[in-house]
Structures are given as C-alpha cells and as structure tokens.
Design a protein around this motif. Structure first.
Motif, PDB file in Angstrom:
ATOM      1  N   ASP A   8       0.804  -1.221   0.000  1.00 53.44           N
ATOM      2  CA  ASP A   8       0.000   0.000   0.000  1.00 53.44           C
ATOM      3  C   ASP A   8       0.843   1.280   0.000  1.00 53.44           C
ATOM      4  OD1 ASP A   8      -2.884  -1.058   0.140  1.00 53.44           O
ATOM      5  OD2 ASP A   8      -1.847  -2.235   1.657  1.00 53.44           O
ATOM      6  N   HIS A  10       0.640   3.407  -2.547  1.00 54.28           N
ATOM      7  CA  HIS A  10      -0.352   4.390  -2.982  1.00 54.28           C
ATOM      8  C   HIS A  10       0.254   5.695  -3.492  1.00 54.28           C
ATOM      9  CE1 HIS A  10      -3.988   2.178  -2.355  1.00 54.28           C
ATOM     10  NE2 HIS A  10      -3.579   1.790  -1.161  1.00 54.28           N
ATOM     11  N   ASP A  36      -0.965  -2.505  -4.404  1.00 52.35           N
ATOM     12  CA  ASP A  36      -1.387  -1.108  -4.310  1.00 52.35           C
ATOM     13  C   ASP A  36      -0.185  -0.163  -4.345  1.00 52.35           C
ATOM     14  OD1 ASP A  36      -4.043  -1.633  -4.557  1.00 52.35           O
ATOM     15  OD2 ASP A  36      -4.630  -0.964  -2.556  1.00 52.35           O
ATOM     16  N   HIS A  63      -6.272  -1.267  -6.228  1.00 58.08           N
ATOM     17  CA  HIS A  63      -6.027  -0.007  -6.942  1.00 58.08           C
ATOM     18  C   HIS A  63      -5.171  -0.232  -8.182  1.00 58.08           C
ATOM     19  CE1 HIS A  63      -7.674   3.053  -4.066  1.00 58.08           C
ATOM     20  NE2 HIS A  63      -7.724   1.948  -3.360  1.00 58.08           N
ATOM     21  N   HIS A 115      -2.465  -9.585  -1.846  1.00 54.12           N
ATOM     22  CA  HIS A 115      -2.798  -8.236  -1.375  1.00 54.12           C
ATOM     23  C   HIS A 115      -3.853  -8.269  -0.263  1.00 54.12           C
ATOM     24  CE1 HIS A 115      -3.102  -3.937  -1.326  1.00 54.12           C
ATOM     25  NE2 HIS A 115      -4.404  -3.983  -1.547  1.00 54.12           N
ATOM     26  N   HIS A 149      -3.640  -4.341   2.258  1.00 57.01           N
ATOM     27  CA  HIS A 149      -5.029  -3.987   1.922  1.00 57.01           C
ATOM     28  C   HIS A 149      -5.777  -3.170   2.967  1.00 57.01           C
ATOM     29  CE1 HIS A 149      -8.572  -4.064  -0.508  1.00 57.01           C
ATOM     30  NE2 HIS A 149      -9.235  -4.942   0.202  1.00 57.01           N
ATOM     31  N   HIS A 151      -4.356  -1.501   5.405  1.00 58.66           N
ATOM     32  CA  HIS A 151      -3.438  -0.436   5.833  1.00 58.66           C
ATOM     33  C   HIS A 151      -3.247  -0.432   7.351  1.00 58.66           C
ATOM     34  CE1 HIS A 151      -4.275   2.181   1.980  1.00 58.66           C
ATOM     35  NE2 HIS A 151      -4.400   0.884   1.726  1.00 58.66           N
TER      36      HIS A 151
END
Ligand code: ZN
Length: 240
Positions: A8, A10, A36, A63, A115, A149, A151
């Motif tokens: 993650d 991101h 992600d 994502h 994930h 996933h 977080h």
C-alpha cells in the motif's frame, strides 16, 4: 537473508523513498511488494518505476487493478474514484499494462504473498478479525503469508485456533502458521501517520515492524497541487 516487505504505497513517493533507504540501512538483501503501488497520492508513475527498478516480486492490489483497467468506477466511493481516474491519466499504456499483468498470489522463498486474503483474492476481502483470518488460513499452504489492503499492521497465528498477536517484533514459532499484514507505506490507517513496513530476518526467524517519519508536508503539497481531493492530503497526517 533479510527481506523488506511493504504494501500500500499508494503513489506516495516521499514515504516509499524513506522506506527503501531504511531497508538498505537495515541490510535488507531482498524486497517484496504486496500491492497497491498506485492510487490516492500524487506520484503513481514514479512509484511504479521505482518498484520495477528494484525488480522484486509484486502482487496485484485493487487499486493496481482499477488503474490498469478501463472499467467504470461509478460504483466506487467518489474520492477513491476521482483519484483513480486522475491516476489512469498519469500512467502510460505500457505502465498500465504492467499493472494489469501482476499476479494475485505468489510464492516467494518459503512464504506466500497476496494483497487482500487467500480465500477469493479477486474480491478484495478486508481481514479485520480472526474470523476473516480463519477463512484465509484454510487456503494457506506455507507457514507464513504476508498481505496488506487494510493499511493496518496485524498478526494472526494459527494452531488449532486463530489468535491475534500484537503487531510488534515476532519470533516465529515452528509449530504455528502466520498471516501477517505489514501495514502501509503511503497511507497508514492505524492512527500512526508514519510509513510502515516489515523486515523478515530468515536465519533469525523473526519479523520486525519499522515505522518511519517521512517528508509528509511535501507529499501533502503534491496531492493539493495535483488537484486531488483535499481529504487525501489531510488523512495522511491523521493516519486514517
Ligand atoms: Zn491500499
């Protein structure tokens, strides 16, 4: 062998660079990305290229799938959808193709990576309690599985029953299986804004969480300058 495991990201380049520098300083020899890479923050292409440069195993996040694909984002939470549309525009067709081709589940060394969870990984379940973890454990054939996933860093262990352990230093017990969320690099949601990842020291048989301060002001400024939803900047500081 010391393996840095991170999830993650991101599109938060400041957080990712801080994590990679720390992993190097911590003598990590290998890297594993739990999905992600993109979505939410302002540097999707840069983060994607950094991960490709490392050449580490990567599994697909939701994502990554949404930014790689061309499907409608109508049904989605509007803030996430806006960020996803913006992200699609920032990436080349070739970069989006790389995201599309990522695998959902992989085995690396003697552990598994995914994930979300091993039961129906394509529906992106959120594992928030031991019952969710139990469903994933029934598909786990290695001693350890790492994921992301939610977080939120979490550790579940299983022998005849599933138990949640504190997400701190772990010394692996040979008799147990483990399902471990390594937390989030680029958008933590456990109330701690710092970038989080984990180091698996294979010979020592331990896992250590690392939590690092990074240049959050720059990351927030980039989100605002890109015209992304303001909430995406403020939540970074709140760790939510
Ligand atoms: Zn995520």
């Amino acid at each position: 062998m010391r393996i840095a495991l991170f999830a993650d990201i991101h599109a938060n380049l400041e957080a990712l660079e801080t994590v990679l520098a720390d992993a190097k300083e911590q003598n990590c020899s290998d890297y594993v990305c739990l999905g992600d890479v993109v979505g939410y923050n302002a540097n999707p292409a840069e983060c994607l290229e950094k991960i490709r440069e490392i050449g580490c195993p990567v599994v697909k996040g939701n994502h990554d799938e949404d930014c790689g694909g061309n499907h409608s984002l109508e049904a989605m939470n509007p803030v996430a959808a806006e960020a996803l549309r913006w992200t699609r525009d920032q990436l080349t067709e070739e970069q989006r193709d790389w995201l599309r081709k990522l695998r959902m589940v992989r085995q690396v060394e003697d552990f598994t990576i995914v994930h979300s969870s091993l039961d129906q990984p394509q529906v992106w379940n959120y594992v928030t309690n031991k019952f969710d973890a139990m469903s994933s454990f029934s598909y786990q054939f290695t001693k350890i599985c790492f994921h992301g996933h939610t977080h939120v860093p979490r550790v579940f262990s299983k022998d005849d029953k599933v138990v949640e352990l504190p997400a701190e230093e772990i010394e692996f017990d040979e008799k147990l299986k483990y399902f471990i969320n390594v937390g989030s690099v680029g958008q933590p949601r456990n109330g701690d804004w710092r970038a989080c990842y984990a180091i698996y020291d294979v010979p020592a048989n331990t896992l250590t969480y690392r939590r690092l301060e990074y240049d959050i002001e720059t990351a927030q400024k980039k989100v605002r300058d890109a015209g992304l939803p303001e909430m995406l900047a403020t939540r970074l500081a709140e760790g939510r």
